[in-house]
Scaffold this motif. Structure first.
Motif, mmCIF file in Angstrom:
data_model
loop_
_atom_site.group_PDB
_atom_site.id
_atom_site.type_symbol
_atom_site.label_atom_id
_atom_site.label_comp_id
_atom_site.label_asym_id
_atom_site.label_seq_id
_atom_site.Cartn_x
_atom_site.Cartn_y
_atom_site.Cartn_z
ATOM 1 N N GLU A 197 32.125 23.675 34.559
ATOM 2 C CA GLU A 197 32.982 24.710 35.131
ATOM 3 C C GLU A 197 34.244 24.115 35.739
ATOM 4 O OE1 GLU A 197 30.242 26.683 37.716
ATOM 5 O OE2 GLU A 197 29.711 28.212 36.212
ATOM 6 N N LYS A 198 34.154 22.893 36.228
ATOM 7 C CA LYS A 198 35.353 22.235 36.765
ATOM 8 C C LYS A 198 36.325 21.887 35.637
ATOM 9 C CE LYS A 198 33.191 20.506 40.985
ATOM 10 N NZ LYS A 198 34.050 21.248 41.914
ATOM 11 N N LEU A 199 35.824 21.544 34.464
ATOM 12 C CA LEU A 199 36.707 21.338 33.317
ATOM 13 C C LEU A 199 37.396 22.638 32.922
ATOM 14 C CD1 LEU A 199 34.457 19.025 31.098
ATOM 15 C CD2 LEU A 199 36.560 18.363 32.278
ATOM 16 N N LYS A 200 36.649 23.717 32.935
ATOM 17 C CA LYS A 200 37.243 25.034 32.635
ATOM 18 C C LYS A 200 38.335 25.374 33.643
ATOM 19 C CE LYS A 200 37.240 29.285 30.782
ATOM 20 N NZ LYS A 200 38.062 30.045 31.707
ATOM 21 N N ALA A 201 38.131 25.011 34.904
ATOM 22 C CA ALA A 201 39.123 25.303 35.942
ATOM 23 C C ALA A 201 40.440 24.582 35.671
ATOM 24 C CB ALA A 201 38.569 24.918 37.306
ATOM 25 N N ILE A 202 40.395 23.401 35.066
ATOM 26 C CA ILE A 202 41.629 22.693 34.717
ATOM 27 C C ILE A 202 42.433 23.506 33.708
ATOM 28 C CG2 ILE A 202 42.566 20.614 33.634
ATOM 29 C CD1 ILE A 202 40.159 19.086 34.732
ATOM 30 N N LEU A 203 41.751 24.065 32.721
ATOM 31 C CA LEU A 203 42.439 24.864 31.712
ATOM 32 C C LEU A 203 43.072 26.111 32.310
ATOM 33 C CD1 LEU A 203 39.817 24.652 28.810
ATOM 34 C CD2 LEU A 203 41.904 23.302 29.100
ATOM 35 N N ASP A 204 42.482 26.628 33.392
ATOM 36 C CA ASP A 204 42.973 27.855 34.015
ATOM 37 C C ASP A 204 44.024 27.606 35.093
ATOM 38 O OD1 ASP A 204 41.204 29.267 32.432
ATOM 39 O OD2 ASP A 204 39.624 29.326 33.954
ATOM 40 N N ASP A 205 44.284 26.330 35.421
ATOM 41 C CA ASP A 205 45.187 26.007 36.531
ATOM 42 C C ASP A 205 46.625 25.878 36.017
ATOM 43 O OD1 ASP A 205 46.559 25.049 38.706
ATOM 44 O OD2 ASP A 205 45.259 23.322 39.054
ATOM 45 N N PRO A 206 47.548 26.739 36.465
ATOM 46 C CA PRO A 206 48.937 26.639 36.000
ATOM 47 C C PRO A 206 49.623 25.349 36.417
ATOM 48 C CG PRO A 206 48.740 28.243 37.792
ATOM 49 C CD PRO A 206 47.349 27.869 37.394
ATOM 50 N N GLU A 207 49.071 24.646 37.426
ATOM 51 C CA GLU A 207 49.666 23.383 37.866
ATOM 52 C C GLU A 207 49.191 22.189 37.045
ATOM 53 O OE1 GLU A 207 48.895 22.869 41.997
ATOM 54 O OE2 GLU A 207 50.191 24.526 42.617
ATOM 55 N N VAL A 248 12.236 19.487 35.787
ATOM 56 C CA VAL A 248 13.478 18.744 35.626
ATOM 57 C C VAL A 248 14.633 19.697 35.877
ATOM 58 C CG1 VAL A 248 13.770 19.152 33.138
ATOM 59 C CG2 VAL A 248 14.632 17.036 34.155
ATOM 60 N N GLU A 249 15.725 19.170 36.375
ATOM 61 C CA GLU A 249 16.901 19.994 36.671
ATOM 62 C C GLU A 249 17.390 20.700 35.414
ATOM 63 O OE1 GLU A 249 21.478 19.437 38.427
ATOM 64 O OE2 GLU A 249 20.028 17.787 38.560
ATOM 65 N N GLN A 250 17.739 21.978 35.564
ATOM 66 C CA GLN A 250 18.253 22.749 34.443
ATOM 67 C C GLN A 250 19.729 22.450 34.244
ATOM 68 O OE1 GLN A 250 16.704 25.199 32.112
ATOM 69 N NE2 GLN A 250 18.596 24.383 31.245
ATOM 70 N N LEU A 251 20.074 21.867 33.112
ATOM 71 C CA LEU A 251 21.460 21.613 32.768
ATOM 72 C C LEU A 251 22.000 22.745 31.894
ATOM 73 C CD1 LEU A 251 21.236 17.768 32.035
ATOM 74 C CD2 LEU A 251 21.683 18.928 34.204
ATOM 75 N N GLU A 252 23.306 22.718 31.641
ATOM 76 C CA GLU A 252 23.950 23.813 30.901
ATOM 77 C C GLU A 252 23.523 23.800 29.432
ATOM 78 O OE1 GLU A 252 25.616 26.986 29.762
ATOM 79 O OE2 GLU A 252 26.001 26.449 31.862
ATOM 80 N N VAL A 253 23.021 24.937 28.953
ATOM 81 C CA VAL A 253 22.547 25.035 27.575
ATOM 82 C C VAL A 253 23.554 25.713 26.650
ATOM 83 C CG1 VAL A 253 20.116 25.033 28.257
ATOM 84 C CG2 VAL A 253 21.333 27.213 28.032
ATOM 85 N N ASN A 254 24.616 26.304 27.212
ATOM 86 C CA ASN A 254 25.606 27.003 26.383
ATOM 87 C C ASN A 254 27.024 26.667 26.828
ATOM 88 O OD1 ASN A 254 26.819 28.732 24.545
ATOM 89 N ND2 ASN A 254 26.568 30.547 25.834
ATOM 90 N N PRO A 255 27.452 25.423 26.657
ATOM 91 C CA PRO A 255 28.813 25.066 27.074
ATOM 92 C C PRO A 255 29.898 25.797 26.302
ATOM 93 C CG PRO A 255 27.814 23.276 25.814
ATOM 94 C CD PRO A 255 26.727 24.275 26.088
ATOM 95 N N LYS A 256 29.558 26.328 25.145
ATOM 96 C CA LYS A 256 30.563 27.022 24.332
ATOM 97 C C LYS A 256 31.156 28.217 25.055
ATOM 98 C CE LYS A 256 31.308 28.622 19.597
ATOM 99 N NZ LYS A 256 30.678 28.837 18.266
ATOM 100 N N ARG A 257 30.388 28.812 25.969
ATOM 101 C CA ARG A 257 30.879 29.987 26.687
ATOM 102 C C ARG A 257 32.064 29.649 27.592
ATOM 103 N NH1 ARG A 257 29.298 30.188 32.020
ATOM 104 N NH2 ARG A 257 27.819 28.568 32.667
ATOM 105 N N LEU A 258 32.245 28.360 27.898
ATOM 106 C CA LEU A 258 33.323 27.944 28.783
ATOM 107 C C LEU A 258 34.601 27.577 28.031
ATOM 108 C CD1 LEU A 258 31.148 25.771 31.183
ATOM 109 C CD2 LEU A 258 32.096 28.031 31.664
ATOM 110 N N LEU A 259 34.527 27.482 26.716
ATOM 111 C CA LEU A 259 35.723 27.198 25.931
ATOM 112 C C LEU A 259 36.623 28.429 25.871
ATOM 113 C CD1 LEU A 259 34.585 25.183 22.784
ATOM 114 C CD2 LEU A 259 36.220 24.432 24.512
ATOM 115 N N PRO A 260 37.941 28.258 26.016
ATOM 116 C CA PRO A 260 38.845 29.406 25.864
ATOM 117 C C PRO A 260 38.880 29.868 24.414
ATOM 118 C CG PRO A 260 40.098 27.381 26.070
ATOM 119 C CD PRO A 260 38.658 27.011 26.323
#
Length: 533
Positions: A65-75, A332-344
Motif C-alpha cells: 500500500e505504501k508503493l501505491k501511495a507513491i503512485l498517488d502522490d503528486p509530489e 503464520v502472518e497473512q501476507l497480501e494475496v492479491n497485489p494486482k488490486r493495487l496496480l493502477p
C-alpha cells in the motif's frame, strides 16, 4: 531505592492478522497444576517451511500500500513512480509462486520466544532448519550461504543453510516467531556508530542523521523501511533492535520512557528523520522524494560511558513474517494475496526511454551512450555478460598471471547479478541486479585492459569508478533494485553459462535481454548522478 523490573521491550499489543496452517502437532497436557503445550517437532518444521515459502513470494499488504501511495502522490517524481510501479508489477508476478520477488532469496533468520510451558523435547533449531531446508530445496530460490573450509577456502553450502536461529525464553504457553529472509544488499546497509553523550542534543543529532543517511545509498533497493536505534546496553543489543525495528516488530512499543528503562518509539523524531530522507533527494533509487517509506526511531537505555547508534533498513524486498504456535494450532502472518488490486488501471506517464542496441560493437555502444546526460532512462536490447564477486576475482587472477582479459568482458556490457533457480518452462529464474560497489576495486584495472566498459548494477559507486570511466571512456548504468521476478518474466529471453560453471550462481553467464530498463548513472565525462545530490 525499590527493586524495579519490567520487560525491556514491552510490545503493547499484536495486531497482526494470522492465517491458520493446521491444528495438528499441538496438544495440551497436565503436569501437576501446570498446563503444558506439547509441540510435535514436525510442527516446527512445517511452520518454518510455510513462513519462508510465503515470504519469498508474497509481501505485507501495508508495504504494498505504501508503493501505491507513491503512485498517488503528486509530489513524487517520475522516477519515484517508475520504481514504485515496477515493484508493484514485480509483486504481481511473484505471487504465482514460481519466481521469487528478489533473486537474492536471503539468509534465513528466525527470532523466537518460547514460553516456559511449551515442550518440544528436541533441539528446536534443528527442526526449524529442516523446514527452511525444505523450502529452499523445493522452491526456485537461491543458495547464497558460503561456508569456510579453511581461512581462505570457501564453498557454497548448496542448501542455503546454516540459518541464523535465536530462541529466547518467556512466560506462558505460546511460542512466537519472527522469520526474515535477509538479502545481502540490505544486510550490508546496517551501521553501528559508537557515539557519546555529546550526540544527545537536538542540533548534534540532526546533523549526525543528515550525514549518516547518505551512508545508506541505494544499493539496498529503496524505498526503505528505515530503523534508527539510539542507545543500548551493548552494541549487540543495539543492532538486534535495529533489525527487529526495521521488520516492524517494535511498532507497538510505548512512545515514552520510564525509570525501568523501557524501550520506546520517539514519534517526533520519526517524522523529522522521514523529512530528512525526503530532502536528501535520493528518492526511490534515481532521484525524488521516496528514499524511505517510513522511519522507526527507537530509544534505549545506555551505559554512561557509551552511546551506540544503529542504522539499518528493510528494503523493497520487505521479507518479514511472524508466526506463532498456541493451543489452537500453528499460525503464520497473512501476507497480501492479491497485489494486482493495487496496480493502477494505466501505468504512470513517462518520457520515452532511449533504446540501446547491445549487439553492436562496444565502440558504437559507447558512442551512443555518450550522447546522453546522466539520469537518462534507457531500454537495453541484446547481449549482456553476467558476472559478480567471485568471477571478478578469478578474472583478476588471470590478469595478474599475465593472461589476457576474456573477450566476452571486452565485447559486451557486464551485468552484476546472480540468478535464482530457473522454473520449469521459463528462460530464467529471478534475476535482478546485485550491489555495484563490491566490484569497484576491479574497475580501473579491468577498463585499462579493455573490459567492463559498460557496467550494469544497482546502487552508488566510489570516486575511483567515476575517475576510471572518465579516463577510459566507460559508463555505469543503474538497474532498478528489487523487481527481479518481472525482469525474469518479461525482459530476459535466454541464459547460458559461458565460464566458471563450477561457481553455481556465481558463474559467468551470457543473457539476451529485451527492453531491459536502466539509467545512466556515471558517464564518460566524469559525471555521476549520486555525486550531484
Amino acid at each position: 531505592m525499590d527493586f524495579i523490573y519490567q520487560d525491556p521491550y514491552p510490545i503493547l499489543k499484536d495486531d497482526t492478522q494470522y492465517r491458520k496452517i493446521t491444528s495438528d502437532f499441538v496438544k495440551v497436557e497436565k503436569l501437576g497444576d501446570r498446563e503444558i503445550l506439547t509441540v510435535d517437532p514436525k510442527g516446527l518444521e512445517l511452520l518454518a517451511q510455510e513462513a519462508l515459502k510465503d515470504v519469498s513470494f508474497m509481501l505485507r499488504t501495508s508495504h504494498l500500500e505504501k508503493l501505491k501511495a507513491i503512485l498517488d502522490d503528486p509530489e513524487a517524481t517520475d522516477n519515484d513512480r517508475f520504481v514504485a510501479y515496477n515493484l508493484l508489477q514485480n509483486a504481481v508476478v511473484a505471487i504465482d509462486g514460481e519466481l521469487p520477488s528478489c533473486q537474492d532469496t536471503g539468509t534465513a533468520i528466525v527470532m523466537a520466544k518460547k514460553g516456559e510451558n511449551v515442550y518440544t523435547g528436541v533441539d528446536d533449531a534443528e527442526w526449524l532448519s529442516k523446514g527452511i531446508f525444505n523450502t529452499y530445496q523445493e522452491r526456485n530460490l537461491r543458495y547464497s550461504q558460503i561456508v569456510p573450509i579453511s581461512m581462505f577456502e570457501e564453498k557454497n553450502s548448496g542448501s542455503n543453510l546454516p540459518a541464523q536461529i535465536d530462541i529466547y525464553a518467556k512466560k506462558g504457553a505460546s511460542y512466537e516467531f519472527l522469520f526474515l529472509a535477509k538479502g545481502g544488499g540490505s544486510a550490508n546497509k546496517t551501521y553501528l556508530y559508537q557515539q557519546t553523550k555529546s550526540l544527545l542534543n537536538e542540533k548534534s543529532l540532526d546533523a549526525f542523521i543528515r550525514a549518516k543517511i547518505m551512508d545508506l545509498g541505494t544499493s539496498a533497493c529503496p524505498p526503505y523501511h528505515l530503523a534508527l536505534v539510539i542507545g543500548g546496553t551493548s552494541a549487540e543489543a543495539n543492532l538486534a533492535a535495529v533489525k527487529k525495528a526495521s521488520a516492524g516488530y517494535f511498532d507497538n512499543l510505548p512512545t515514552t520512557g520510564n525509570m525501568a528503562g523501557q524501550a520506546f518509539r520517539d514519534l517526533e523524531w520519526e517524522k523529522r528523520v522521514q523529512l530528512i530522507c525526503q530532502q536528501s533527494a535520493i528518492g526511490a533509487q534515481f532521484g525524488g522524494k521516496y528514499f524511505t517509506h517510513d522511519v522507526r526511531v527507537i530509544r534505549l537505555p545506555r551505559h554512561a560511558a557509551s552511546c551506540p547508534v544503529g542504522l539499518g533498513v528493510s528494503c523493497s524486498a520487505d521479507r518479514n513474517i511472524k508466526g506463532k504456535i498456541t493451543k489452537d494450532g500453528i499460525f503464520v502472518e497473512q501476507l497480501e494475496v492479491n497485489p494486482k488490486r493495487l496496480l493502477p488501471a494505466t501505468p504512470p506517464h513517462l518520457e520515452e526511454a532511449v533504446e540501446v542496441d547491445l549487439n553492436q560493437p562496444m565502440a558504437d555502444i559507447l558512442k551512443k551512450l555518450s550522447q546522453y546526460p546522466i539520469k537518462t532512462r534507457l531500454k537495453l536490447n541484446g547481449t549482456l555478460i553476467v558476472a559478480r564477486d567471485i568471477a571478478h576475482a578469478k578474472i583478476k587472477e588471470l590478469l595478474d598471471a599475465g593472461k589476457p582479459m576474456p573477450e566476452y568482458f571486452k565485447n559486451h556490457p557486464i551485468y552484476y547479478a546472480g540468478p535464482a533457480k530457473t522454473p520449469d518452462g521459463m528462460a530464467s529464474g529471478s534475476f535482478g541486479p546485485t550491489t555495484a560497489g563490491r566490484m569497484d576495486v576491479y574497475v580501473e584495472e579491468f577498463q585499462k585492459n579493455g573490459g567492463s566498459m559498460v557496467m550494469l548494477a544497482k546502487g552508488n559507486r566510489t570516486k575511483d569508478v567515476m575517475n576510471a570511466c572518465k579516463t577510459y571512456g566507460g559508463f555505469y548504468l543503474g538497474s532498478i533494485g528489487g523487481p527481479a521476478a518481472i525482469l525474469a518474466k518479461e525482459n530476459i529471453l535466454s541464459v547460458e553459462v559461458v565460464d566458471f560453471e563450477e561457481l553455481g550462481m556465481e558463474a559467468v553467464r551470457k543473457i539476451t535481454v529485451k527492453d531491459f530498463p536502466a539509467f545512466i548513472i556515471t558517464d564518460d565525462k566524469g559525471n555521476d548522478f549520486f555525486a550531484n545530490l
